[in-house]
Design a protein around this motif. Structure first.
Motif, short mmCIF file in Angstrom:
data_model
loop_
_atom_site.label_atom_id
_atom_site.label_comp_id
_atom_site.label_asym_id
_atom_site.label_seq_id
_atom_site.Cartn_x
_atom_site.Cartn_y
_atom_site.Cartn_z
N PHE A 14 0.83 -1.20 0.00
CA PHE A 14 0.00 0.00 0.00
C PHE A 14 0.87 1.26 0.00
O PHE A 14 0.45 2.31 -0.47
CB PHE A 14 -0.93 -0.01 1.21
CG PHE A 14 -1.85 -1.19 1.27
CD1 PHE A 14 -3.16 -1.10 0.83
CD2 PHE A 14 -1.40 -2.41 1.76
CE1 PHE A 14 -4.02 -2.20 0.88
CE2 PHE A 14 -2.25 -3.52 1.81
CZ PHE A 14 -3.56 -3.40 1.36
N GLY A 17 1.75 3.36 -3.40
CA GLY A 17 0.94 4.46 -3.90
C GLY A 17 0.05 4.12 -5.07
O GLY A 17 -0.03 2.98 -5.53
N SER A 18 -0.61 5.14 -5.58
CA SER A 18 -1.68 4.97 -6.57
C SER A 18 -1.19 4.55 -7.94
O SER A 18 -1.99 4.14 -8.79
CB SER A 18 -2.47 6.28 -6.70
OG SER A 18 -1.63 7.34 -7.11
N GLU A 19 0.10 4.63 -8.22
CA GLU A 19 0.60 4.17 -9.51
C GLU A 19 0.65 2.65 -9.59
O GLU A 19 0.80 2.09 -10.67
CB GLU A 19 1.99 4.74 -9.78
CG GLU A 19 1.99 6.26 -10.03
CD GLU A 19 3.36 6.76 -10.39
OE1 GLU A 19 4.35 6.32 -9.76
OE2 GLU A 19 3.46 7.60 -11.30
N GLY A 21 -1.69 0.65 -7.58
CA GLY A 21 -2.98 0.08 -7.20
C GLY A 21 -4.01 1.16 -6.95
O GLY A 21 -3.67 2.32 -6.71
N ASP A 22 -5.28 0.77 -7.03
CA ASP A 22 -6.39 1.72 -6.88
C ASP A 22 -7.25 1.35 -5.69
O ASP A 22 -7.66 0.18 -5.54
CB ASP A 22 -7.26 1.69 -8.14
CG ASP A 22 -6.49 2.08 -9.39
OD1 ASP A 22 -6.50 3.26 -9.74
OD2 ASP A 22 -5.87 1.18 -10.02
N ALA A 23 -7.50 2.32 -4.83
CA ALA A 23 -8.41 2.08 -3.71
C ALA A 23 -9.80 1.75 -4.25
O ALA A 23 -10.29 2.41 -5.18
CB ALA A 23 -8.47 3.32 -2.81
N VAL A 72 -7.12 -2.51 -2.06
CA VAL A 72 -6.50 -1.92 -3.24
C VAL A 72 -6.52 -2.93 -4.37
O VAL A 72 -6.09 -4.08 -4.19
CB VAL A 72 -5.05 -1.49 -2.96
CG1 VAL A 72 -4.30 -1.19 -4.25
CG2 VAL A 72 -5.01 -0.29 -2.03
N ARG A 75 -2.53 -3.08 -9.98
CA ARG A 75 -2.39 -2.83 -11.41
C ARG A 75 -1.32 -3.77 -11.99
O ARG A 75 -0.25 -3.91 -11.42
CB ARG A 75 -1.97 -1.38 -11.66
CG ARG A 75 -2.99 -0.35 -11.22
CD ARG A 75 -2.50 1.05 -11.57
NE ARG A 75 -3.50 2.07 -11.25
CZ ARG A 75 -3.39 3.35 -11.60
NH1 ARG A 75 -2.30 3.76 -12.26
NH2 ARG A 75 -4.33 4.22 -11.28
N THR A 117 -13.97 -3.50 -10.08
CA THR A 117 -12.88 -2.55 -9.87
C THR A 117 -12.69 -1.78 -11.17
O THR A 117 -13.35 -2.07 -12.18
CB THR A 117 -11.57 -3.29 -9.53
OG1 THR A 117 -11.03 -3.85 -10.73
CG2 THR A 117 -11.78 -4.39 -8.50
N GLN A 200 9.61 3.11 -12.00
CA GLN A 200 8.71 2.14 -11.37
C GLN A 200 9.35 0.76 -11.30
O GLN A 200 9.15 0.02 -10.32
CB GLN A 200 7.38 2.08 -12.13
CG GLN A 200 6.53 3.31 -11.98
CD GLN A 200 5.15 3.13 -12.59
OE1 GLN A 200 4.79 2.06 -13.05
NE2 GLN A 200 4.36 4.20 -12.58
#
Length: 467
Positions: A14, A17-19, A21-23, A72, A75, A117, A200
């Motif tokens: 977690f 960050g958002s790059e 995975g998505d909440a 999450v 991705r 999702t 990344q």
């Protein structure tokens, strides 16, 4: 708190960050009926003290466990039957939590069937109850045979009627939670490489290295690849020794710790058949039983291609080239373990591997795959049992004599294990398709869960007999 003192939350993915995975929000299911809870697995992470009501709250409605930030959807991309798909990602599951186990490993709680999702691609985000039951069974048998595998932690029926094109519909729905040593897939790296995000890739290398392969030096991408190659070789060898066919060996179904997971169209071999496939849609036999080492190596080459953004090609190639020798070593070790004997050195161990496969090939349906390992477990110590059992007539001939000679060269490994009641019965625990269908039929037609419960009890006894 509903958890016990061994519970140690550590939600490290977690932090990426958002790059990565998505909440997401879990589905709001009309019902939550507890069908299976794995208290032995739960105890390893301090969750066995949950009441059934608390269990349903955390694994049916997905109230966050203490110290966890909420689900999450991860991705990733992937090759599906060797065609690249940039539209993947957790489409009917998410990472719900991470925690340390009693061996100090970082484990994930991942879901299947928990709702839509951003990566659902017009799917309903659900799981059939039959699919959940099949995953519970596959994980239990693989664990009993020493295969590195995710464990099914929970199966909850959710009260929806699902339409599916490949089984009678409407059919019952469920949500599964699995306990697994990382959901970071080869496809997680592929997504970063697709967008040419070397930063990344570097982040993923450090994340995976530090948490799952800490003996690798910081920044050593080839060293990390070598560790993943070794873990993947061990996994593949143990699939083969178990007579297991995963069915869908896409790059999003292999992870960085070499642990088997996501059991869709799996099968176990009835008898030796190199071209045996598990998925009805695998018309070319790409992921057939004997082609699984090739499939895993191909997927590893895709991972290596991603790492070229941060490392030179030559050391990555060297790491890849370690797969073949590692696989053969691990295959010898896996067959010795399944036969319950000790290593005698490379030449003798290879002779035992070769003669075992030759006997399985020759006998075919006469002995099936699993009974050979049951009858001859611990080698010479099982002679009287095997030669008076239901397959006594099969244990003769030149091919058998070569197998027996190679087997008897090896000393039994802890032959006292033969005293376990699992070896007192004539037939081993198998999981062929007819039995799986019969277990499901009892649930589907009469809501009778006793065949499943009894099978899981026998698989646990089988695991203990070889522990």
């Amino acid at each position: 708190m509903p958890v016990s003192p061994p519970y140690r939350p550590e939600p490290r993915f977690f932090d990426l960050g958002s790059e990565f995975g998505d909440a997401v929000r879990p589905a709001d299911f009309p019902r939550t009926i507890l069908r299976f809870r794995n208290d032995r697995a739960a105890a390893s992470v301090g969750l066995d003290s949950l009441t059934d009501a608390e269990w349903l709250d955390h694994f049916g409605r997905f109230a966050p466990l203490p110290g966890q930030p909420g689900p999450v959807a991860m991705r990733y991309h992937g090759h599906q039957f060797r065609t690249y798909n940039p539209d993947l990602g957790d489409g009917r599951g998410f990472l719900a939590a991470q925690m340390r186990d009693d061996a100090d490993r970082l484990l994930d709680l991942g879901t299947k069937g928990s709702g839509t999702t951003p990566w659902s691609r017009a799917g309903d985000g659900r799981l059939t109850l039959k699919g959940g039951m099949r995953e519970v069974l596959a994980a239990a048998l693989l664990e009993s045979q020493g295969v590195p595998t995710s464990r099914a932690l929970s199966l909850i029926e959710t009260g929806e009627a699902l339409e599916r094109g490949d089984e009678p519909s409407p059919t019952r729905s469920a949500v599964l939670v699995r306990l697994q040593h990382s959901h970071v897939r080869f496809g997680t790296f592929q997504r970063a490489a697709y967008f040419e995000r070397a930063d990344q890739i570097e982040t993923l290398v450090e994340h995976v290295r530090s948490l799952y392969h800490p003996t690798v030096a910081p920044g050593d991408a080839p060293g990390l690849l070598a560790a993943i190659v070794a873990a993947s070789a061990r996994l593949t060898a143990r699939w083969i020794a178990a007579g297991f066919v995963h069915g869908v060996l896409n790059t999003d179904n292999l992870n960085v710790t070499g642990e088997s997971f996501d059991y869709g169209p799996w099968r176990f071999l009835p008898s030796y058949e190199p071209g045996f496939t598990a998925a009805y849609f695998d018309s070319s036999g790409l992921y057939a039983f004997a082609r699984q080492p090739e499939a895993v190596f191909w997927n590893l080459t895709q991972l290596a291609g991603c790492l070229k953004l941060v490392a030179d090609a030559a050391p990555l190639t060297e790491a890849l080239n370690g797969f073949g020798p590692a696989y053969i070593r691990e295959l010898r070790a896996a067959f010795l373990e399944r036969l319950g004997v000790r290593s005698l050195g490379e030449a003798a161990d290879q002779r035992l591997l070769d003669t075992t496969l030759a006997l399985l090939r020759e006998q075919g349906e006469a002995i099936r795959w699993e009974p050979l390992f049951h009858d001859w477990f611990a080698g010479f110590a099982s002679s009287a049992r095997a030669l008076s059992g239901p397959r006594a007539r099969a244990w003769q001939g030149e091919t058998f004599d070569a197998f027996r000679f190679a087997l008897f060269e090896h000393e039994p490994d802890r032959p006292e294990r033969l005293e376990h009641p699992a070896f007192a019965v004539p037939e081993p625990e198998e999981l062929l398709i007819d039995e799986v269908e019969a277990i499901w039929a009892a649930i589907d037609h009469a809501d009778d869960w006793s065949p499943l419960t009894q099978k899981l009890d026998r698989l646990e006894a089988s695991r203990q007999s070889r522990a």
